[in-house]
Design an enzyme around this catalytic site. Sequence first.
Site, PDB file in Angstrom:
ATOM      1  N   GLY A  65       0.992  -1.167   0.281  1.00 21.58           N
ATOM      2  CA  GLY A  65      -0.141  -0.046   0.059  1.00 21.58           C
ATOM      3  C   GLY A  65       0.777   1.346   0.144  1.00 21.58           C
ATOM      4  O   GLY A  65       1.789   1.440   0.666  1.00 21.58           O
TER       5      GLY A  65
ATOM      6  N   ARG B 293       1.516  -5.353  -5.599  1.00 23.93           N
ATOM      7  CA  ARG B 293       1.460  -6.334  -4.751  1.00 23.93           C
ATOM      8  C   ARG B 293       1.657  -7.553  -5.913  1.00 23.93           C
ATOM      9  O   ARG B 293       1.078  -7.520  -6.872  1.00 23.93           O
ATOM     10  CB  ARG B 293      -0.204  -6.808  -4.274  1.00 23.93           C
ATOM     11  CG  ARG B 293      -0.204  -5.461  -3.291  1.00 23.93           C
ATOM     12  CD  ARG B 293      -1.261  -5.628  -2.298  1.00 23.93           C
ATOM     13  NE  ARG B 293      -1.514  -4.885  -1.254  1.00 23.93           N
ATOM     14  CZ  ARG B 293      -1.690  -3.790  -0.952  1.00 23.93           C
ATOM     15  NH1 ARG B 293      -2.687  -3.399  -1.712  1.00 23.93           N
ATOM     16  NH2 ARG B 293      -1.862  -3.085   0.242  1.00 23.93           N
TER      17      ARG B 293
ATOM     18  N   ASP C  76       4.306  -4.135   6.496  1.00 21.58           N
ATOM     19  CA  ASP C  76       4.409  -5.362   7.006  1.00 21.58           C
ATOM     20  C   ASP C  76       4.565  -6.590   6.114  1.00 21.58           C
ATOM     21  O   ASP C  76       5.838  -7.174   6.224  1.00 21.58           O
ATOM     22  CB  ASP C  76       3.186  -5.732   7.999  1.00 21.58           C
ATOM     23  CG  ASP C  76       3.499  -6.805   8.798  1.00 21.58           C
ATOM     24  OD1 ASP C  76       4.408  -6.848   9.768  1.00 21.58           O
ATOM     25  OD2 ASP C  76       3.039  -8.079   8.586  1.00 21.58           O
TER      26      ASP C  76
ATOM     27  N   THR D 184       3.663   3.195   6.042  1.00 23.97           N
ATOM     28  CA  THR D 184       2.382   2.952   5.847  1.00 23.97           C
ATOM     29  C   THR D 184       1.451   3.569   6.811  1.00 23.97           C
ATOM     30  O   THR D 184       2.001   4.181   8.084  1.00 23.97           O
ATOM     31  CB  THR D 184       2.136   1.439   6.508  1.00 23.97           C
ATOM     32  OG1 THR D 184       0.691   1.249   6.952  1.00 23.97           O
ATOM     33  CG2 THR D 184       2.705   0.964   7.363  1.00 23.97           C
TER      34      THR D 184
ATOM     35  N   ASP E 207      -1.036   3.092   8.476  1.00 20.17           N
ATOM     36  CA  ASP E 207      -1.760   2.531   9.661  1.00 20.17           C
ATOM     37  C   ASP E 207      -0.678   2.602  10.921  1.00 20.17           C
ATOM     38  O   ASP E 207      -1.119   2.213  12.047  1.00 20.17           O
ATOM     39  CB  ASP E 207      -1.641   0.756   9.086  1.00 20.17           C
ATOM     40  CG  ASP E 207      -2.705   0.775   8.248  1.00 20.17           C
ATOM     41  OD1 ASP E 207      -3.652   1.760   8.258  1.00 20.17           O
ATOM     42  OD2 ASP E 207      -2.938  -0.288   7.708  1.00 20.17           O
TER      43      ASP E 207
ATOM     44  N   ASP F 243       1.413   0.466  12.074  1.00 20.56           N
ATOM     45  CA  ASP F 243       1.380  -0.751  12.759  1.00 20.56           C
ATOM     46  C   ASP F 243       2.748  -1.735  12.548  1.00 20.56           C
ATOM     47  O   ASP F 243       2.634  -2.970  12.210  1.00 20.56           O
ATOM     48  CB  ASP F 243       0.317  -1.645  12.189  1.00 20.56           C
ATOM     49  CG  ASP F 243       0.318  -1.797  10.578  1.00 20.56           C
ATOM     50  OD1 ASP F 243       1.355  -1.403  10.019  1.00 20.56           O
ATOM     51  OD2 ASP F 243      -0.493  -2.371  10.065  1.00 20.56           O
TER      52      ASP F 243
ATOM     53  N   ARG G 216      -7.105  -1.756   9.725  1.00 19.74           N
ATOM     54  CA  ARG G 216      -7.910  -2.996   9.709  1.00 19.74           C
ATOM     55  C   ARG G 216      -7.643  -3.660  11.239  1.00 19.74           C
ATOM     56  O   ARG G 216      -8.268  -4.082  11.911  1.00 19.74           O
ATOM     57  CB  ARG G 216      -7.473  -3.937   8.502  1.00 19.74           C
ATOM     58  CG  ARG G 216      -8.285  -3.757   7.570  1.00 19.74           C
ATOM     59  CD  ARG G 216      -8.238  -4.882   6.400  1.00 19.74           C
ATOM     60  NE  ARG G 216      -6.969  -4.793   6.168  1.00 19.74           N
ATOM     61  CZ  ARG G 216      -6.427  -4.467   4.978  1.00 19.74           C
ATOM     62  NH1 ARG G 216      -7.266  -3.908   4.503  1.00 19.74           N
ATOM     63  NH2 ARG G 216      -5.080  -4.493   4.357  1.00 19.74           N
TER      64      ARG G 216
HETATM   65  P1  ADP Z   1       2.419  -3.924   2.730  1.00 21.70           P
HETATM   66  O1  ADP Z   1       3.822  -3.876   2.641  1.00 21.70           O
HETATM   67  O2  ADP Z   1       1.759  -2.727   2.723  1.00 21.70           O
HETATM   68  O3  ADP Z   1       1.996  -4.564   4.171  1.00 21.70           O
HETATM   69  P2  ADP Z   1       1.281  -6.174   1.325  1.00 21.70           P
HETATM   70  O4  ADP Z   1       0.836  -7.102   2.628  1.00 21.70           O
HETATM   71  O5  ADP Z   1       0.285  -6.358   0.115  1.00 21.70           O
HETATM   72  O6  ADP Z   1       1.703  -4.706   1.409  1.00 21.70           O
HETATM   73  O7  ADP Z   1       2.662  -6.657   0.837  1.00 21.70           O
HETATM   74  C1  ADP Z   1       3.320  -6.362  -0.511  1.00 21.70           C
HETATM   75  C2  ADP Z   1       3.902  -7.224  -1.297  1.00 21.70           C
HETATM   76  O8  ADP Z   1       5.044  -7.952  -0.298  1.00 21.70           O
HETATM   77  C3  ADP Z   1       3.291  -8.589  -1.618  1.00 21.70           C
HETATM   78  O9  ADP Z   1       2.431  -8.384  -2.595  1.00 21.70           O
HETATM   79  C4  ADP Z   1       4.169  -9.880  -1.792  1.00 21.70           C
HETATM   80  O10 ADP Z   1       4.880  -9.522  -3.053  1.00 21.70           O
HETATM   81  C5  ADP Z   1       5.185  -9.406  -0.789  1.00 21.70           C
HETATM   82  N1  ADP Z   1       5.078 -10.326   0.588  1.00 21.70           N
HETATM   83  C6  ADP Z   1       4.051 -10.113   1.346  1.00 21.70           C
HETATM   84  N2  ADP Z   1       3.998 -11.112   2.360  1.00 21.70           N
HETATM   85  C7  ADP Z   1       5.355 -11.823   2.057  1.00 21.70           C
HETATM   86  C8  ADP Z   1       5.545 -13.246   2.420  1.00 21.70           C
HETATM   87  N3  ADP Z   1       5.200 -13.687   3.410  1.00 21.70           N
HETATM   88  N4  ADP Z   1       6.690 -13.767   1.755  1.00 21.70           N
HETATM   89  C9  ADP Z   1       7.175 -13.239   0.740  1.00 21.70           C
HETATM   90  N5  ADP Z   1       6.715 -12.030   0.117  1.00 21.70           N
HETATM   91  C10 ADP Z   1       5.617 -11.412   0.839  1.00 21.70           C
END
Ligand code: ADP
Length: 320
Positions: A11, A72, A103, A125, A127, A129, A171
């Site tokens: 995000g 993503r 995260d 982010t 959030d 968090d 969330r």
């Molecule tokens: P944010 O970084 O804002 O929390 P996301 O949770 O969508 O956003 O994570 C961004 C991207 O990071 C995901 O689309 C994925 O490519 C990668 N990612 C997230 N979790 C994992 C994981 N457990 N292992 C490998 N890559 C991950």
Amino acid sequence: MRKIAVLTSGGDAPGMNAAVRAVVRKAIYENLEIAGIFNGYQGLIDGKIELLQLGSVGDIIHRGGTMLRSARSSEFMTPEGREKAVDQLKLNGIEGIVVIGGDGSFRGAYELMKMGIPCACVPATIDNDINGTEFTIGFDSALNTVIDAIDKIRDTATSHERTFIIEVMGRDAGDLALWSGLAGGAETILIPEEDYDIHEVVERLKSGTGRGKKHSIIIVAEGVMSGGELAKMLMETANIETRVSVLGHIQRGGSPSARDRVIASQYGARAVEVLKEGRGGVAIGMQKHMVVDYPLEEVFVKRDHSVDRELYKLSKELSI
Ligand code: ADP
């Protein structure tokens, strides 16, 4: 280390551009080559990598969003996808990367770290968090956006003597709701970290009306329930009519606040220093007003980022 890269993922958040700028400028200042990876981890897999210069990041410090764009990537969640990502880094002679995101993006970096790639993670982010840091990039800007909205809604709430429910993002984390509620003078704040009692919410509204209050503002974090659900609940429980405003994605946009630009600059520069020292698997953050770096594992194993309970208590005391 001679060459590093930077990407933004997940995000988006206001201030990501200021962090990219800091990484690029600091890297060049330290005589490192710096590449930009476009479209997050997916762009890494696809080889969307370009060498950046001082001028590449000119005129972006005040812009929302991210010039490197974000994405993503489900492919990166697979071992095969991550192999491709590592191959791209090697092909381009990149010896370490700065990951700017939330995260999920940090988890992705952790996987890269386990495959031998030094990573420095910059928390961005709205959030707020991420474990181990008191402030993430974007939180302050989003907070100011929400407060601006509350102030505007308050005007109409007063004119029409209405109760407004404002649904804000969050969330799992209630920081945005709590800080904006406190700063915006909301009567009631509902956050995922604290249980609520609908009868107590009703009592607060009634006692306010009883002493002649012209309006009421309730802030609800989306993780508790939607504004619409809360409106229905208040109607069914006590026949209280409300208006609902869902702020949605405007909270992610806009020009970053001065504070976010400053911490983005500090975090970005620290990330480069960490990589230059040959360290990896590190998260950058703020603890007790100092910029710090700490092992990435701590983001996932310790759940020490919890909403400020004292602040929550204070918000209740001040909104009687
Ligand atoms: P944010 O970084 O804002 O929390 P996301 O949770 O969508 O956003 O994570 C961004 C991207 O990071 C995901 O689309 C994925 O490519 C990668 N990612 C997230 N979790 C994992 C994981 N457990 N292992 C490998 N890559 C991950």
